[in-house]
Design a protein around this motif. Sequence first.
Motif, PDB file in Angstrom:
ATOM      1  N   GLY A  87      -1.927   3.162   9.589  1.00 48.39           N
ATOM      2  CA  GLY A  87      -1.347   4.390  10.218  1.00 48.39           C
ATOM      3  C   GLY A  87       0.232   4.396  10.512  1.00 48.39           C
ATOM      4  N   THR A  88       0.744   3.065  10.938  1.00 49.25           N
ATOM      5  CA  THR A  88       2.096   2.896  10.861  1.00 49.25           C
ATOM      6  C   THR A  88       2.522   1.513  10.457  1.00 49.25           C
ATOM      7  N   VAL A 145       6.668   8.543   4.720  1.00 51.13           N
ATOM      8  CA  VAL A 145       6.749   8.205   5.974  1.00 51.13           C
ATOM      9  C   VAL A 145       7.391   8.785   6.634  1.00 51.13           C
ATOM     10  N   ARG A 146       7.396   8.715   8.325  1.00 47.79           N
ATOM     11  CA  ARG A 146       8.073   9.503   9.101  1.00 47.79           C
ATOM     12  C   ARG A 146       8.730   8.561  10.235  1.00 47.79           C
ATOM     13  N   ARG A 166       9.969   2.010  13.395  1.00 49.46           N
ATOM     14  CA  ARG A 166       8.547   2.060  13.382  1.00 49.46           C
ATOM     15  C   ARG A 166       8.393   3.393  12.607  1.00 49.46           C
ATOM     16  N   PHE A 167       7.514   3.480  11.604  1.00 49.96           N
ATOM     17  CA  PHE A 167       7.418   4.728  10.898  1.00 49.96           C
ATOM     18  C   PHE A 167       5.904   5.262  10.621  1.00 49.96           C
ATOM     19  N   ALA A 168       5.584   6.290  10.936  1.00 52.67           N
ATOM     20  CA  ALA A 168       4.243   6.866  10.717  1.00 52.67           C
ATOM     21  C   ALA A 168       4.040   7.233   9.093  1.00 52.67           C
ATOM     22  N   VAL A 169       2.744   6.549   8.778  1.00 52.63           N
ATOM     23  CA  VAL A 169       2.755   6.636   7.406  1.00 52.63           C
ATOM     24  C   VAL A 169       1.857   8.199   6.942  1.00 52.63           C
ATOM     25  N   SER A 229       0.839  -1.006   0.110  1.00 50.82           N
ATOM     26  CA  SER A 229      -0.033   0.132  -0.095  1.00 50.82           C
ATOM     27  C   SER A 229       0.834   1.283   0.033  1.00 50.82           C
ATOM     28  N   LEU A 230       1.955   1.216   0.782  1.00 49.06           N
ATOM     29  CA  LEU A 230       2.924   2.444   0.481  1.00 49.06           C
ATOM     30  C   LEU A 230       3.205   2.616  -0.950  1.00 49.06           C
ATOM     31  N   ILE A 231       3.558   1.817  -1.699  1.00 46.46           N
ATOM     32  CA  ILE A 231       4.263   2.008  -3.069  1.00 46.46           C
ATOM     33  C   ILE A 231       3.116   1.940  -3.996  1.00 46.46           C
TER      34      ILE A 231
END
Length: 157
Positions: free
Chosen positions: A106-107, A138-139, A130-133, A80-82
Amino acid sequence: MTDAADVDHELRVSKIRNGTVIDHVAGGGALTVLAILGIDGSTGAVVSVGMNVPSDRLGRKDVVKVEDRELSQEEVDVISLIAPAATINIVREYDVVEKHRVERPGTVEGVLSCPNHSCITAAAEPVTSRFAVLDDGVRCVYCETIVREDLAAYIDV
Ligand code: CTP
Ligand code: ZN
């Protein structure tokens, strides 16, 4: 009625009997999807890939068909991120028995590595990443580093 694009598409990549079709991946994303799934040609998986095939919705899209495999939620989260517009289709005996759009979580935990070498996630005894989306990337929740471009380079599954 089936339009010309569909006919083209079906000619390019045939139907599968059992497995998962990752559809509506933005043009060029198929190779990254394969990397996320750990498919590099040495695994023996039966895989068909369509790249830059005509699509009504996206103009051009990539499609990845993996036979005899269902995906884990973690794999779908990373996809889903890419490929935020991707559809995951589960096929059994030639029928699509499940279809869902990917949802951006969410993460994400333990699937991306932080590019900041001083980050606690890169320490000698590292903590799980752990990254926040975000809408556009992402962070890292530990050091606040934001990754927007080339997310695929940081995938660590
Ligand atoms: N598919 C496949 N093998 C099957 C059934 C479907 O490879 N036995 C593929 C289709 O080629 C398509 C995807 O799975 O890429 C979804 O199939 P289907 O739901 O039949 O297509 P559409 O209605 O066009 O899907 P959508 O509305 O999601 O675009
Ligand atoms: Zn970090």
